[in-house]
Write a protein that holds these residues in place. Sequence first.
Motif, PDB file in Angstrom:
ATOM      1  N   LEU A   1       0.828  -1.205   0.000  1.00 20.01           N
ATOM      2  CA  LEU A   1       0.000   0.000   0.000  1.00 20.01           C
ATOM      3  C   LEU A   1       0.865   1.259   0.000  1.00 20.01           C
ATOM      4  CD1 LEU A   1      -2.737   1.514   0.415  1.00 20.01           C
ATOM      5  CD2 LEU A   1      -2.358   1.212   2.879  1.00 20.01           C
ATOM      6  N   GLU A   2       1.844   1.287   0.886  1.00 20.73           N
ATOM      7  CA  GLU A   2       2.699   2.469   1.003  1.00 20.73           C
ATOM      8  C   GLU A   2       3.428   2.756  -0.304  1.00 20.73           C
ATOM      9  OE1 GLU A   2       5.436   2.204   4.187  1.00 20.73           O
ATOM     10  OE2 GLU A   2       6.425   4.096   3.750  1.00 20.73           O
ATOM     11  N   ARG A   3       3.997   1.711  -0.925  1.00 18.27           N
ATOM     12  CA  ARG A   3       4.752   1.924  -2.163  1.00 18.27           C
ATOM     13  C   ARG A   3       3.842   2.287  -3.327  1.00 18.27           C
ATOM     14  NH1 ARG A   3       9.855  -2.296  -2.271  1.00 18.27           N
ATOM     15  NH2 ARG A   3      10.449  -2.044  -0.087  1.00 18.27           N
ATOM     16  N   ALA A   4       2.647   1.718  -3.360  1.00 16.76           N
ATOM     17  CA  ALA A   4       1.705   2.036  -4.437  1.00 16.76           C
ATOM     18  C   ALA A   4       1.270   3.491  -4.358  1.00 16.76           C
ATOM     19  CB  ALA A   4       0.497   1.115  -4.365  1.00 16.76           C
ATOM     20  N   LEU A   5       0.976   3.967  -3.153  1.00 17.58           N
ATOM     21  CA  LEU A   5       0.509   5.340  -3.005  1.00 17.58           C
ATOM     22  C   LEU A   5       1.635   6.348  -3.192  1.00 17.58           C
ATOM     23  CD1 LEU A   5      -2.068   5.051  -0.076  1.00 17.58           C
ATOM     24  CD2 LEU A   5      -2.429   4.919  -2.544  1.00 17.58           C
ATOM     25  N   GLU A   6       2.883   5.911  -3.052  1.00 20.76           N
ATOM     26  CA  GLU A   6       4.009   6.785  -3.381  1.00 20.76           C
ATOM     27  C   GLU A   6       4.021   7.091  -4.881  1.00 20.76           C
ATOM     28  OE1 GLU A   6       7.224   5.444   0.076  1.00 20.76           O
ATOM     29  OE2 GLU A   6       7.482   4.782  -1.999  1.00 20.76           O
TER      30      GLU A   6
ATOM     31  N   ASP B   1      -3.727   8.730  -5.483  1.00 18.24           N
ATOM     32  CA  ASP B   1      -5.151   8.500  -5.748  1.00 18.24           C
ATOM     33  C   ASP B   1      -5.446   7.087  -6.245  1.00 18.24           C
ATOM     34  OD1 ASP B   1      -5.187  11.810  -7.070  1.00 18.24           O
ATOM     35  OD2 ASP B   1      -5.938  11.158  -5.102  1.00 18.24           O
ATOM     36  N   LEU B   2      -4.451   6.229  -6.304  1.00 20.67           N
ATOM     37  CA  LEU B   2      -4.659   4.879  -6.818  1.00 20.67           C
ATOM     38  C   LEU B   2      -5.526   4.070  -5.861  1.00 20.67           C
ATOM     39  CD1 LEU B   2      -3.813   2.707  -8.973  1.00 20.67           C
ATOM     40  CD2 LEU B   2      -2.052   2.024  -7.318  1.00 20.67           C
ATOM     41  N   PRO B   3      -6.596   3.422  -6.334  1.00 22.63           N
ATOM     42  CA  PRO B   3      -7.400   2.573  -5.450  1.00 22.63           C
ATOM     43  C   PRO B   3      -6.656   1.268  -5.115  1.00 22.63           C
ATOM     44  CG  PRO B   3      -8.630   3.218  -7.436  1.00 22.63           C
ATOM     45  CD  PRO B   3      -7.185   3.524  -7.681  1.00 22.63           C
ATOM     46  N   VAL B   4      -6.423   1.046  -3.827  1.00 21.70           N
ATOM     47  CA  VAL B   4      -5.774  -0.179  -3.352  1.00 21.70           C
ATOM     48  C   VAL B   4      -6.748  -0.887  -2.415  1.00 21.70           C
ATOM     49  CG1 VAL B   4      -3.808  -1.175  -2.119  1.00 21.70           C
ATOM     50  CG2 VAL B   4      -3.488   0.871  -3.528  1.00 21.70           C
ATOM     51  N   ILE B   5      -7.058  -2.133  -2.728  1.00 21.85           N
ATOM     52  CA  ILE B   5      -7.988  -2.940  -1.935  1.00 21.85           C
ATOM     53  C   ILE B   5      -7.201  -4.041  -1.246  1.00 21.85           C
ATOM     54  CG2 ILE B   5     -10.020  -4.455  -2.011  1.00 21.85           C
ATOM     55  CD1 ILE B   5     -10.829  -2.903  -4.586  1.00 21.85           C
ATOM     56  N   LEU B   6      -7.383  -4.182   0.057  1.00 21.94           N
ATOM     57  CA  LEU B   6      -6.686  -5.202   0.836  1.00 21.94           C
ATOM     58  C   LEU B   6      -7.588  -6.407   1.076  1.00 21.94           C
ATOM     59  CD1 LEU B   6      -4.922  -2.987   3.525  1.00 21.94           C
ATOM     60  CD2 LEU B   6      -4.023  -3.767   1.335  1.00 21.94           C
ATOM     61  N   VAL B   7      -7.007  -7.608   0.950  1.00 19.18           N
ATOM     62  CA  VAL B   7      -7.703  -8.858   1.273  1.00 19.18           C
ATOM     63  C   VAL B   7      -7.116  -9.363   2.579  1.00 19.18           C
ATOM     64  CG1 VAL B   7      -8.217 -11.212   0.535  1.00 19.18           C
ATOM     65  CG2 VAL B   7      -8.078  -9.371  -1.165  1.00 19.18           C
ATOM     66  N   THR B   8      -7.979  -9.509   3.596  1.00 20.79           N
ATOM     67  CA  THR B   8      -7.487  -9.793   4.941  1.00 20.79           C
ATOM     68  C   THR B   8      -8.054 -11.090   5.489  1.00 20.79           C
ATOM     69  OG1 THR B   8      -9.302  -8.750   6.148  1.00 20.79           O
ATOM     70  CG2 THR B   8      -7.555  -7.306   5.349  1.00 20.79           C
ATOM     71  N   GLY B   9      -7.302 -11.693   6.412  1.00 25.75           N
ATOM     72  CA  GLY B   9      -7.835 -12.805   7.190  1.00 25.75           C
ATOM     73  C   GLY B   9      -8.650 -12.260   8.359  1.00 25.75           C
ATOM     74  N   HIS B  10      -9.313 -13.148   9.051  1.00 26.27           N
ATOM     75  CA  HIS B  10     -10.212 -12.743  10.133  1.00 26.27           C
ATOM     76  C   HIS B  10      -9.481 -11.915  11.196  1.00 26.27           C
ATOM     77  CE1 HIS B  10     -13.538 -12.797  12.912  1.00 26.27           C
ATOM     78  NE2 HIS B  10     -12.766 -13.320  13.845  1.00 26.27           N
TER      79      HIS B  10
ATOM     80  N   GLU C   1      -6.622   0.243   9.867  1.00 29.46           N
ATOM     81  CA  GLU C   1      -5.494   1.165   9.925  1.00 29.46           C
ATOM     82  C   GLU C   1      -4.999   1.496   8.510  1.00 29.46           C
ATOM     83  OE1 GLU C   1      -4.178   2.990  12.102  1.00 29.46           O
ATOM     84  OE2 GLU C   1      -2.347   3.586  11.051  1.00 29.46           O
ATOM     85  N   ALA C   2      -5.020   0.481   7.633  1.00 28.32           N
ATOM     86  CA  ALA C   2      -4.586   0.715   6.253  1.00 28.32           C
ATOM     87  C   ALA C   2      -5.496   1.713   5.543  1.00 28.32           C
ATOM     88  CB  ALA C   2      -4.565  -0.606   5.490  1.00 28.32           C
ATOM     89  N   MET C   3      -6.792   1.660   5.848  1.00 33.18           N
ATOM     90  CA  MET C   3      -7.714   2.615   5.227  1.00 33.18           C
ATOM     91  C   MET C   3      -7.435   4.030   5.705  1.00 33.18           C
ATOM     92  SD  MET C   3     -11.330   0.570   4.938  1.00 33.18           S
ATOM     93  CE  MET C   3     -12.060   1.905   4.009  1.00 33.18           C
ATOM     94  N   ARG C   4      -7.015   4.138   6.969  1.00 31.96           N
ATOM     95  CA  ARG C   4      -6.624   5.466   7.463  1.00 31.96           C
ATOM     96  C   ARG C   4      -5.412   5.991   6.700  1.00 31.96           C
ATOM     97  NH1 ARG C   4      -7.232   3.223  12.917  1.00 31.96           N
ATOM     98  NH2 ARG C   4      -9.285   3.782  13.730  1.00 31.96           N
ATOM     99  N   ARG C   5      -4.605   5.075   6.215  1.00 30.50           N
ATOM    100  CA  ARG C   5      -3.396   5.474   5.476  1.00 30.50           C
ATOM    101  C   ARG C   5      -3.649   5.652   3.983  1.00 30.50           C
ATOM    102  NH1 ARG C   5       1.587   1.827   7.949  1.00 30.50           N
ATOM    103  NH2 ARG C   5       1.012   1.979  10.161  1.00 30.50           N
ATOM    104  N   GLY C   6      -4.885   5.411   3.540  1.00 32.61           N
ATOM    105  CA  GLY C   6      -5.191   5.683   2.137  1.00 32.61           C
ATOM    106  C   GLY C   6      -5.711   4.529   1.329  1.00 32.61           C
TER     107      GLY C   6
END
Length: 461
Positions: free
Chosen positions: A70-75, A79-88, A96-101
């Motif tokens: 996420l950090e490197r993509a937003l660098e 404005d790039l949409p980044v979607i995270l796939v998470t475990g439970h 927290e990642a959404m707070r970061r963009g």
Amino acid sequence: MKTDPLATPVLFIDDELAMRVSVTQWLQLAGFAAQGFETPQPALDLLTPDFPGVLVTDVRMPRMDGMAVLERALERDADLPVILVTGHGDVALAVEAMRRGAYDFIEKPFEPDHLVAVIRRAAEKRRLVLENRGLRRRAAGGGGIDSKLIGTSPAIAELRRDLIDLAATSASVLIHGETGTGKELVARCLHDFGPRGAKGAFVAVNCGAIPDSMAESELFGHEPGAFTGATQRRAGKLEHSSGGTLFLDEIESMPLAIQVKLLRALQERTIERLGSNKQVPVDLRLVAATKIDLLDLSEEGRFRADLYYRLNVAELHIPPLRTRTEDIPLLFDYFTAEFATRHGREPRPLEPADIDALLAHDWPGNVRELRNLAERHVLSVGRSGVAGLLRRRTLGGEAAASPRALADQVDAFEKRVIEQALDRCKGDIKSVMDLLDIPRRTLNEKMARHGLDRTRFLPKG
């Protein structure tokens, strides 16, 4: 599997082969140009500032986790949409990642249709971001906004920036400016450099030039037999501008009864032609212009306050020419080249005395007056130059031959006195009334006649 070359690209990063293959295939079936990646770096290498797609990444991966991705993509593009796939157990981390963009997160196990829906929303957001960027680049490039609104002064540079910001939106805009400053040109730029410019019409209406008896028919159209002489159906200006932009100049001249109907049309997005009960849908952007303070008029009951607030979603103020003297030679040069080409003449060079005369003149007619003078300069015979044309205009020739010469001078003096009072009182109307010892209605009428807008004199900031 073949994918549509115009489909939205989706980069999916997951170190688990089964997950990577199944999700990539599902996204391809859904119409995306999906690619799967076992490690993040090859996907990150594909990201450019204008990458037209979406990045989807697992959170738990060896060597580089989803937060680092996420950090490197937003660098590369904030404005790039980044979607995270998470475990439970990673939900708190995803928040927290959404707070970061990050754009969104999806918790495993997930329904494929849910993932597709989230990606579609992200792709639409990305499309709008890139479309607005393209508009800004085209406007700022050669042949763009700089060639329409000419000048290097800070005031005109600020106007260009504000205009480009507003052009990308669909908001109603109220343009303030004295007579001759170019209000229609600014309105047309809002249209041309916005998304409606490529697909819709720009329709300009001078409200002050329409007789009150014809205003409703002109704006809303009519059916056959609606009034004497109405032999066939006619679409009004609102209907004609659907899909594009409607520019209402001198909006302060619109009759109160028509203001009511215009307000309803803007709220309902429909109109009724005169003589009809049928609702006709319209989709237009409204840009209005005035040379006086509509709020003052509304306080006197001469302009509807509810329509004023509907129009005044955003404002643009066009500076008078006398406040941006550094632009005068540049504009004059531009106009003389235009008229020399039109009339088949060689452009006449400016003498130092000509430039001095241009800078010394107060330009009550603003850019329109300057443009007229440039054409006269191109067509003039003899060697009197600009200085001579201005001297003949003010001391002889046109002015001397006119029986209104004294009235013109009185008007110019009156305008100058009111301007000085407005400047001294920082645009406060009550203080100006006290200073000049005149009633509010008289002051408003004189300000309207001279094209004076009190907002120009308000303190900045």
